[in-house]
Design a protein around this motif. Sequence first.
Motif, mmCIF file in Angstrom:
data_model
loop_
_atom_site.group_PDB
_atom_site.id
_atom_site.type_symbol
_atom_site.label_atom_id
_atom_site.label_comp_id
_atom_site.label_asym_id
_atom_site.label_seq_id
_atom_site.Cartn_x
_atom_site.Cartn_y
_atom_site.Cartn_z
ATOM 1 N N ASP B 107 21.200 32.215 24.198
ATOM 2 C CA ASP B 107 20.221 32.308 25.291
ATOM 3 C C ASP B 107 20.808 33.049 26.487
ATOM 4 O O ASP B 107 20.158 33.930 27.055
ATOM 5 C CB ASP B 107 19.781 30.904 25.723
ATOM 6 N N LYS B 111 19.685 36.531 28.179
ATOM 7 C CA LYS B 111 19.263 36.541 29.578
ATOM 8 C C LYS B 111 19.981 37.619 30.394
ATOM 9 O O LYS B 111 19.353 38.310 31.190
ATOM 10 C CB LYS B 111 19.526 35.168 30.185
ATOM 11 N N ILE B 112 21.278 37.743 30.189
ATOM 12 C CA ILE B 112 22.014 38.700 31.035
ATOM 13 C C ILE B 112 21.948 40.138 30.506
ATOM 14 O O ILE B 112 22.149 41.071 31.262
ATOM 15 C CB ILE B 112 23.498 38.306 31.272
ATOM 16 N N LEU B 113 21.638 40.310 29.214
ATOM 17 C CA LEU B 113 21.703 41.671 28.660
ATOM 18 C C LEU B 113 20.367 42.317 28.307
ATOM 19 O O LEU B 113 20.248 43.543 28.363
ATOM 20 C CB LEU B 113 22.608 41.691 27.412
ATOM 21 N N ILE B 114 19.379 41.527 27.902
ATOM 22 C CA ILE B 114 18.170 42.145 27.344
ATOM 23 C C ILE B 114 17.093 42.395 28.395
ATOM 24 O O ILE B 114 16.558 41.446 28.977
ATOM 25 C CB ILE B 114 17.572 41.282 26.204
ATOM 26 N N SER B 115 16.786 43.645 28.644
ATOM 27 C CA SER B 115 15.568 44.013 29.364
ATOM 28 C C SER B 115 14.507 44.307 28.306
ATOM 29 O O SER B 115 14.838 44.642 27.159
ATOM 30 C CB SER B 115 15.793 45.263 30.217
ATOM 31 N N TYR B 137 13.165 37.453 25.852
ATOM 32 C CA TYR B 137 13.595 38.562 26.705
ATOM 33 C C TYR B 137 13.053 39.901 26.188
ATOM 34 O O TYR B 137 13.401 40.953 26.698
ATOM 35 C CB TYR B 137 15.126 38.549 26.835
ATOM 36 N N LYS B 166 21.827 47.530 22.680
ATOM 37 C CA LYS B 166 22.428 46.670 23.703
ATOM 38 C C LYS B 166 23.589 45.880 23.124
ATOM 39 O O LYS B 166 24.664 45.819 23.691
ATOM 40 C CB LYS B 166 21.380 45.705 24.293
ATOM 41 N N LEU B 200 29.036 46.499 21.829
ATOM 42 C CA LEU B 200 29.336 45.070 21.998
ATOM 43 C C LEU B 200 28.828 44.328 20.766
ATOM 44 O O LEU B 200 27.665 44.467 20.380
ATOM 45 C CB LEU B 200 28.640 44.533 23.254
ATOM 46 N N TRP B 256 29.335 37.064 33.787
ATOM 47 C CA TRP B 256 27.887 37.046 33.992
ATOM 48 C C TRP B 256 27.221 35.885 33.267
ATOM 49 O O TRP B 256 26.233 35.330 33.742
ATOM 50 C CB TRP B 256 27.276 38.395 33.594
ATOM 51 N N ALA B 260 24.764 33.142 34.979
ATOM 52 C CA ALA B 260 23.459 32.791 34.407
ATOM 53 C C ALA B 260 23.374 31.292 34.157
ATOM 54 O O ALA B 260 22.350 30.656 34.400
ATOM 55 C CB ALA B 260 23.232 33.559 33.109
#
Lengths: 402, 402
Positions: B107, B111-115, B137, B166, B200, B256, B260
């Motif tokens: 999760d 939250k921090i990576l997916i636009s 996301y 990503k 990554l 990050w 989060a």
Amino acid sequence: MNFSNLLADRTRNMGSSAIRELLKVVEQPGMISLGGGIPAPESFPLQLFDDLTSQVLKKYSSNALQYGPSEGFRPLREALVVYLKKSDIRTSVDNITITCGSQGVLDSIGKILISKGDKIAVEAPTYIGALSAFNPYEPEYIALETDYDGVIPESLEKALKHNKIKFVYLIPTFQNPTGRTIPLERRKKIAEIIRYYNALLLEDDPYSSLRYRGEAIPAIKTMAPDNVLYTSTFSKILAPGLRIGFSVGPELITKWMVLAKQGIDLHTNTFSQALAAEYIEGGHLDKHLPRILSIYKPKQEAMLNALAKYFPGNFQWSKPAGGMFIWAEGPSGFSTEKLYCKALERKVAILPGQYFYPHPGMGLETMRLNFTMMDAPTIDKAIKILSEVIKEELSRVSMSYS
Amino acid sequence: MNFSNLLADRTRNMGSSAIRELLKVVEQPGMISLGGGIPAPESFPLQLFDDLTSQVLKKYSSNALQYGPSEGFRPLREALVVYLKKSDIRTSVDNITITCGSQGVLDSIGKILISKGDKIAVEAPTYIGALSAFNPYEPEYIALETDYDGVIPESLEKALKHNKIKFVYLIPTFQNPTGRTIPLERRKKIAEIIRYYNALLLEDDPYSSLRYRGEAIPAIKTMAPDNVLYTSTFSKILAPGLRIGFSVGPELITKWMVLAKQGIDLHTNTFSQALAAEYIEGGHLDKHLPRILSIYKPKQEAMLNALAKYFPGNFQWSKPAGGMFIWAEGPSGFSTEKLYCKALERKVAILPGQYFYPHPGMGLETMRLNFTMMDAPTIDKAIKILSEVIKEELSRVSMSYS
């Protein structure tokens, strides 16, 4: 390897909590901290806890350690139905969801409701953890005006009338950071407004059990049950390290929270949920709560007395009947950020109030004072020192004017 | 009151898990379930657990019940540094984050990576809980081709070459749902590709401790440490109800994730983190793991034997050396969804494989079989019944062709 190019757009809204940074200094030896917001360790039922774990393992055996449903451990949800009835909150097991602290409620509500740019109405000031939970979903905040009786109903009505508000977030009792409580009549007005505009209220109630004086005031949930998602926690009445929060929802919101929770963490810690269930069912909470109150009451009185004794006449502060915080305001133009730095030199840590506002530049003259972590004489000493620093600052400010 | 107008755009991606619905029938009396995916309750160290709680309360006192840092309880993070070294994963306390199960890692990474619209490369099929974590996301999935040795490196290379990805999500060892393990040489190739494209990789490794035969294969993390966020859990080696997962990250991703996490749940259950720390440090894991393996090994052998004995010649299945699952594939055109319904009538539950694919319409002839929850004779009986139903279905299908 630098992966900063991978960060999502929303991640820009997750700046490190200023409070977290400020509080790092608190760990310095000899520091007296009025800046924190955590329960006193002596308030935990440590003696009971060893027995409680044995009882839970005997009662639930391997079920206490197994995967569980996303909505929560059924015996805890059943115990909460009975427990909440005492506060006149009538609900069924199906509307109760257990989360990882009430922070888990704030995150999942943000997740299921907030699209980028959606408007959320919050008290100014409000709980900073709620802003941390909502920020990643990129809302816009509508700041509701408050006075010493909490949010001003006319400000709420204006916000709902002129904006499409996704939900309203309030902490009506012993609010963090102000300690303020919305009186009964004002709650009725708020309930009426919420109902009239068919709005959703997220009522966060972590502190109402910590009442040291006076009569309990019913939750707004009791006045507009269909419009309120009520949330509370075991963090202040058992132990925060167990991370057990819960919500009592309108049905649809509950249903979507549970779906979101499957992606967030599958479910909350089963063992701790079983401990919380046993803590209520076994009558331990009823026995232990008076002990918690007896620990905090003298601390809070010590702080209120010290403020009255030492603080300068042009300062005001809240006089809550419970909770963990007192909110103090200096005269216009006074900077509690500067005060923070000066007080640190004298080994007293406070928390400037500005970080609790949804928009920058507000509350520069305010501060939050916590009384749960020290004994009464230390609180008296800290407020005395703080007053001395304040008076130095005030005279420096008035000199700079002259 | 209907608040469905309030739901965020992303909430449309949170449809109720089909698996969750399918598994509800499993609770019917007399049902033999090969459909689940949870550890056997007899694998939990229940005898030890009562002692462990007492030790932890003695050792850490009220600190085991207090709020803790978002990155995790330091003694657990220190214990993990030592524990991971045995698998050749070299890291420092600063790169370890403790989460609410490894679901919590999935999760927070989402939250921090997916636009919205970002591309994530996943195995087809993959762990459905990862899709549930990422879906809100709003990513697009690039499905990586797999064979009986897991993901095919050429497919990964093609995906990275032609897309802005990503991150890549893989479960290299005893994968859920297939049970497949990527061999050493293929891991080296994958590590090389990941490094070459400066990508990554999220390496999910919940099952590698559950090895019943053969030699351990190093994690991809050991081959491309700067490019891999490694995640694992205590759910299969201690107890899933404690919800303790962890990640070993590249520094920036870890930083990050922690930010989060402040908004998600403040931090993971302190008491359970202390229990997990003591479980490793006190040498209990080393003592208990062989017991877990001795429980699962005969179950898995029973299932492999039964498949060889009963399943028709045009079915194939994985023969993993560990984990919790076997993956079976019927001939093209065979529907495991229909099989699911027919087998239910005979009181055997399976899980159709199609739900593990990131895109609909794939894997219609596949199914996941779990062997952890029943004893060997029951497994034999279930596979025998399932084979009978399959043969009926196959003859029905061939008749419908004729």
